[in-house]
Design an enzyme around this catalytic site. Structure first.
Site, PDB file in Angstrom:
ATOM      1  CB  SER A   9      46.801  32.628  30.746  1.00  0.00           C
ATOM      2  OG  SER A   9      47.482  32.108  29.622  1.00  0.00           O
ATOM      3  CB  CYS A  10      50.979  35.007  31.679  1.00  0.00           C
ATOM      4  SG  CYS A  10      52.613  35.639  31.321  1.00  0.00           S
TER       5      CYS A  10
END
Length: 169
Positions: A9-10
């Site tokens: 994810s980020c």
């Protein structure tokens, strides 16, 4: 000191998750490239950890439970679900750990185990993004739910200096 790379994810989210753990000495946040058929680097972190305080299997479990490890989506190129390993033994261990953890998930884990090749550190103003200012909207709306999931399932691994802050989420 051991190191392992994680993407999914980020990198701001991933950095906050692993930075919150006891036994993690440092988290480098940026982009990792691999020779596993991926020419483009993706957002990821390198976690430097003391295996006497937290083991690799636990770190892999935390990674799988704190991002969408079973979900393919249009942003998977930028947010590749991966464990980046630094040697053949670590690669073999990570693959075996994911196979064992598969039983905990209703859908197929898509997380790849890839050899680490290169890393590019993010700009200084984006490092430690969450802990510099957790009141930012992105932190409140995106990072906090992931930290809440971390706290709910892996509370005993939270570093003492972050327990009180995370307990308020």
């Amino acid at each position: 000191m051991q190191q392992i790379g994680f993407g999914g994810s980020c990198h701001w989210c991933t950095e906050a998750i692993f930075r919150s753990l006891r036994g993690v000495q440092k988290v480098d946040q940026g982009w990792i490239a691999s020779d596993g058929g991926h020419t483009q680097p993706s957002e990821a972190v390198i976690v430097h950890f003391d295996e006497n305080e937290i083991d690799l299997r636990t770190l892999i479990a935390i990674h799988l439970y704190t991002h969408s490890c079973t979900s393919t989506h249009s942003m998977r190129g930028k947010y590749r679900s991966a464990v980046y390993t630094f040697d053949k033994e670590q690669n073999k261990f990570a693959k075996a750990a994911i196979r064992k953890l598969q039983a905990d998930f209703g859908e197929l884990i898509i997380t790849e185990v890839l050899p680490f090749v290169t890393f590019k550190l993010n700009d200084e103003n984006y490092l430690d993004y969450y802990y510099k200012d957790p009141s930012k909207p992105f932190c409140q709306n995106i990072v906090n739910p992931k930290l809440s999931a971390l706290l709910a399932r892996f509370e005993k691994y939270i570093a003492p200096e972050y327990r009180e802050q995370l307990a308020r989420l």
